[in-house]
Motif scaffolding. Structure first.
Motif, PDB file in Angstrom:
ATOM      1  N   PRO A   1     119.611 144.783 104.634  1.00 60.31           N
ATOM      2  CA  PRO A   1     120.078 144.581 103.262  1.00 60.31           C
ATOM      3  C   PRO A   1     119.140 143.667 102.475  1.00 60.31           C
ATOM      4  N   GLY A   2     118.693 144.124 101.332  1.00 58.71           N
ATOM      5  CA  GLY A   2     117.828 143.332 100.481  1.00 58.71           C
ATOM      6  C   GLY A   2     116.374 143.290 100.887  1.00 58.71           C
ATOM      7  N   ARG A   3     116.051 143.876 102.012  1.00 61.17           N
ATOM      8  CA  ARG A   3     114.672 143.842 102.516  1.00 61.17           C
ATOM      9  C   ARG A   3     114.360 145.206 103.129  1.00 61.17           C
ATOM     10  N   ASN A   4     113.935 146.152 102.289  1.00 63.34           N
ATOM     11  CA  ASN A   4     113.761 147.516 102.765  1.00 63.34           C
ATOM     12  C   ASN A   4     112.927 148.314 101.764  1.00 63.34           C
ATOM     13  N   ALA A   5     112.666 149.560 102.112  1.00 62.16           N
ATOM     14  CA  ALA A   5     111.812 150.409 101.277  1.00 62.16           C
ATOM     15  C   ALA A   5     112.427 150.686  99.913  1.00 62.16           C
ATOM     16  N   PHE A   6     113.761 150.727  99.824  1.00 62.35           N
ATOM     17  CA  PHE A   6     114.395 150.951  98.533  1.00 62.35           C
ATOM     18  C   PHE A   6     114.047 149.831  97.551  1.00 62.35           C
ATOM     19  N   VAL A   7     114.076 148.596  98.048  1.00 64.73           N
ATOM     20  CA  VAL A   7     113.782 147.449  97.192  1.00 64.73           C
ATOM     21  C   VAL A   7     112.362 147.576  96.627  1.00 64.73           C
ATOM     22  N   LYS A   8     111.404 147.910  97.486  1.00 67.75           N
ATOM     23  CA  LYS A   8     110.017 148.041  97.027  1.00 67.75           C
ATOM     24  C   LYS A   8     109.864 149.180  96.033  1.00 67.75           C
ATOM     25  N   LEU A   9     110.571 150.274  96.272  1.00 64.17           N
ATOM     26  CA  LEU A   9     110.498 151.396  95.337  1.00 64.17           C
ATOM     27  C   LEU A   9     111.064 150.997  93.983  1.00 64.17           C
ATOM     28  N   ARG A  10     112.209 150.322  93.969  1.00 64.53           N
ATOM     29  CA  ARG A  10     112.830 149.912  92.719  1.00 64.53           C
ATOM     30  C   ARG A  10     111.949 148.924  91.961  1.00 64.53           C
ATOM     31  N   GLU A  11     111.250 148.077  92.698  1.00 71.44           N
ATOM     32  CA  GLU A  11     110.398 147.063  92.069  1.00 71.44           C
ATOM     33  C   GLU A  11     109.019 147.603  91.704  1.00 71.44           C
ATOM     34  N   GLY A  12     108.762 148.867  92.049  1.00 72.92           N
ATOM     35  CA  GLY A  12     107.463 149.454  91.758  1.00 72.92           C
ATOM     36  C   GLY A  12     106.347 148.934  92.645  1.00 72.92           C
ATOM     37  N   LYS A  13     106.700 148.382  93.809  1.00 71.10           N
ATOM     38  CA  LYS A  13     105.707 147.801  94.709  1.00 71.10           C
ATOM     39  C   LYS A  13     105.412 148.686  95.924  1.00 71.10           C
ATOM     40  N   ALA A  14     106.087 149.812  96.030  1.00 70.34           N
ATOM     41  CA  ALA A  14     105.901 150.667  97.203  1.00 70.34           C
ATOM     42  C   ALA A  14     104.595 151.433  97.104  1.00 70.34           C
ATOM     43  N   GLN A  15     103.881 151.501  98.225  1.00 71.87           N
ATOM     44  CA  GLN A  15     102.675 152.320  98.322  1.00 71.87           C
ATOM     45  C   GLN A  15     102.785 153.209  99.556  1.00 71.87           C
ATOM     46  N   ARG A  16     102.232 154.395  99.454  1.00 68.09           N
ATOM     47  CA  ARG A  16     102.148 155.276 100.617  1.00 68.09           C
ATOM     48  C   ARG A  16     100.702 155.257 101.107  1.00 68.09           C
ATOM     49  N   ILE A  17     100.392 154.230 101.877  1.00 68.32           N
ATOM     50  CA  ILE A  17      99.037 154.053 102.385  1.00 68.32           C
ATOM     51  C   ILE A  17      98.881 154.868 103.661  1.00 68.32           C
ATOM     52  N   VAL A  18      97.859 155.690 103.684  1.00 64.40           N
ATOM     53  CA  VAL A  18      97.659 156.607 104.808  1.00 64.40           C
ATOM     54  C   VAL A  18      96.420 156.188 105.592  1.00 64.40           C
ATOM     55  N   LYS A  19      96.652 155.877 106.859  1.00 64.01           N
ATOM     56  CA  LYS A  19      95.569 155.640 107.802  1.00 64.01           C
ATOM     57  C   LYS A  19      95.837 156.548 108.993  1.00 64.01           C
ATOM     58  N   PRO A  20      95.020 157.554 109.226  1.00 66.41           N
ATOM     59  CA  PRO A  20      95.314 158.540 110.265  1.00 66.41           C
ATOM     60  C   PRO A  20      95.616 157.885 111.614  1.00 66.41           C
ATOM     61  N   GLY A  21      96.736 158.304 112.210  1.00 66.86           N
ATOM     62  CA  GLY A  21      97.124 157.805 113.525  1.00 66.86           C
ATOM     63  C   GLY A  21      97.894 156.499 113.508  1.00 66.86           C
ATOM     64  N   GLN A  22      98.002 155.847 112.347  1.00 70.97           N
ATOM     65  CA  GLN A  22      98.652 154.536 112.262  1.00 70.97           C
ATOM     66  C   GLN A  22     100.171 154.671 112.312  1.00 70.97           C
ATOM     67  N   VAL A  23     100.795 153.869 113.159  1.00 74.13           N
ATOM     68  CA  VAL A  23     102.255 153.762 113.159  1.00 74.13           C
ATOM     69  C   VAL A  23     102.632 152.289 113.156  1.00 74.13           C
ATOM     70  N   PHE A  24     103.844 152.025 112.666  1.00 72.68           N
ATOM     71  CA  PHE A  24     104.428 150.701 112.749  1.00 72.68           C
ATOM     72  C   PHE A  24     105.772 150.804 113.455  1.00 72.68           C
ATOM     73  N   ASN A  25     106.139 149.730 114.110  1.00 75.75           N
ATOM     74  CA  ASN A  25     107.429 149.624 114.763  1.00 75.75           C
ATOM     75  C   ASN A  25     108.357 148.816 113.873  1.00 75.75           C
ATOM     76  N   ARG A  26     109.644 149.142 113.891  1.00 72.12           N
ATOM     77  CA  ARG A  26     110.583 148.443 113.015  1.00 72.12           C
ATOM     78  C   ARG A  26     111.947 148.308 113.685  1.00 72.12           C
ATOM     79  N   ILE A  27     112.775 147.416 113.112  1.00 76.80           N
ATOM     80  CA  ILE A  27     114.103 147.185 113.670  1.00 76.80           C
ATOM     81  C   ILE A  27     115.023 146.722 112.545  1.00 76.80           C
ATOM     82  N   HIS A  28     116.218 147.278 112.509  1.00 78.19           N
ATOM     83  CA  HIS A  28     117.224 146.854 111.525  1.00 78.19           C
ATOM     84  C   HIS A  28     117.771 145.497 111.952  1.00 78.19           C
ATOM     85  N   VAL A  29     118.001 144.617 110.985  1.00 76.94           N
ATOM     86  CA  VAL A  29     118.448 143.261 111.296  1.00 76.94           C
ATOM     87  C   VAL A  29     119.783 143.260 112.029  1.00 76.94           C
ATOM     88  N   ASP A  30     120.648 144.237 111.778  1.00 74.28           N
ATOM     89  CA  ASP A  30     121.913 144.307 112.508  1.00 74.28           C
ATOM     90  C   ASP A  30     121.692 144.536 113.999  1.00 74.28           C
TER      91      ASP A  30
END
Length: 298
Positions: A166-195
């Motif tokens: 909540p409050g820290r996610n891709a929706f927030v960045k999209l709404r704020e106009g800060k989201a970028q779709r940066i493409v680096k072939p083969g790149q992955v990130f790991n993530r976890i929901h705070v809950d």
């Protein structure tokens, strides 16, 4: 059971709010009155109900902290190391060692593994930090585990992947106009929901294992541009254009994250602690957060 928290930030605050009923007294540190003006996304200036706040910074420590530690059965450490090491240990190692804490959780980062060339890794993979900040994390992990070994206290290290909620996610960045779709072939990130971090900490409280290290991450490492596109589709927003990593406008810190590529396994928290992820991939997590992506009513 009483709880003391060094560093009541986003993750620790969510854990305390979720698990408050299981603790008698809860005390936690913040950096002082100015901390309210330095909050990250999703962080509120206040604290969960029933939490006694204490000031703790390199320049100031509330004298009540020593008494809190003398009454706390559980200790959660969510303060990053600084140039001189772990601030909490530097100031309160003796008080922690002498106190009754039976469970100590140290929140670290999967960044300690460095770059693994996109390979799958687990807790048996040796740390390979590539930056001063992650080398300091490894040293802090070792210092806390050493304290546990000396005192017989159950110190557990939780290596967290990219945190969202909540409050820290891709929706927030999209709404704020800060989201970028940066493409680096083969790149992955790991993530976890705070809950799911909170659920993992709660499970460890019920099953402490001295010296344990756990990777806290979901089931699916994924390209960051896919996550942004999925969030945009859920929210009915325009998908940002793809940007080549080589030409992307990134801060040195952000660019350094793309220099590390790994797929982190979470088997240990599932099998040993019995955690069942509420959000096993970013898709479930973002669907659960989609309601807050709606714009406020006019």
């Amino acid at each position: 059971m009483n709880l003391f928290v060094f560093g009541l930030g986003y993750t620790a605050g969510q854990f305390v709010a979720r698990e408050r009923a299981r603790f008698g007294a809860v005390a936690a540190t913040r950096q002082g009155p100015v901390a309210a003006t330095r909050q990250g996304p999703g962080e509120a200036p206040g604290a969960p109900a029933g939490v006694a706040l204490r000031v703790f910074s390199p320049a100031e420590a509330d004298p009540r902290i020593a008494g809190d530690l003398a009454r706390s059965d559980a200790l959660l450490v969510s303060i990053p190391p600084d140039d001189a090491g772990d601030p909490a240990l530097r100031a309160f190692a003796e008080a922690v060692a002498a106190g009754p804490a039976r469970w100590i959780g140290y929140l670290s980062t999967i960044g300690v593994y460095g770059d693994q060339g996109g390979a799958w890794i687990d807790e048996e993979t040796p740390p390979a930090p590539t930056h001063d900040r992650t080398r300091a994390r490894v040293a802090a992990e070792e210092a806390w585990r050493d304290l546990g070994a000396r005192t017989g206290k159950a110190v557990q290290v939780f290596r967290l992947s990219g945190i969202y909620g909540p409050g820290r996610n891709a929706f927030v960045k999209l709404r704020e106009g800060k989201a970028q779709r940066i493409v680096k072939p083969g790149q992955v990130f790991n993530r976890i929901h705070v809950d799911d971090i909170a659920a993992t900490l709660a499970a460890s409280l019920d099953r402490p294992r001295p010296g344990a290290i756990y990777n806290v991450t979901d089931d699916e490492p994924a390209p960051p541009q896919d996550v942004t596109a999925f969030a945009a589709a859920l929210a009915g927003l325009t998908v940002p254009p793809a940007v080549d990593f080589a030409t992307a406008a990134l801060s040195p810190m952000a660019r350094s994250f793309y220099g590390e590529n790994k797929r982190v396994r979470n088997r240990l928290i599932l099998e040993e602690l019995g955690v069942r992820l509420r959000y096993p991939t970013y898709r479930e997590g973002l669907r659960g957060l989609a309601g807050e992506a709606e714009p406020p009513a006019a």
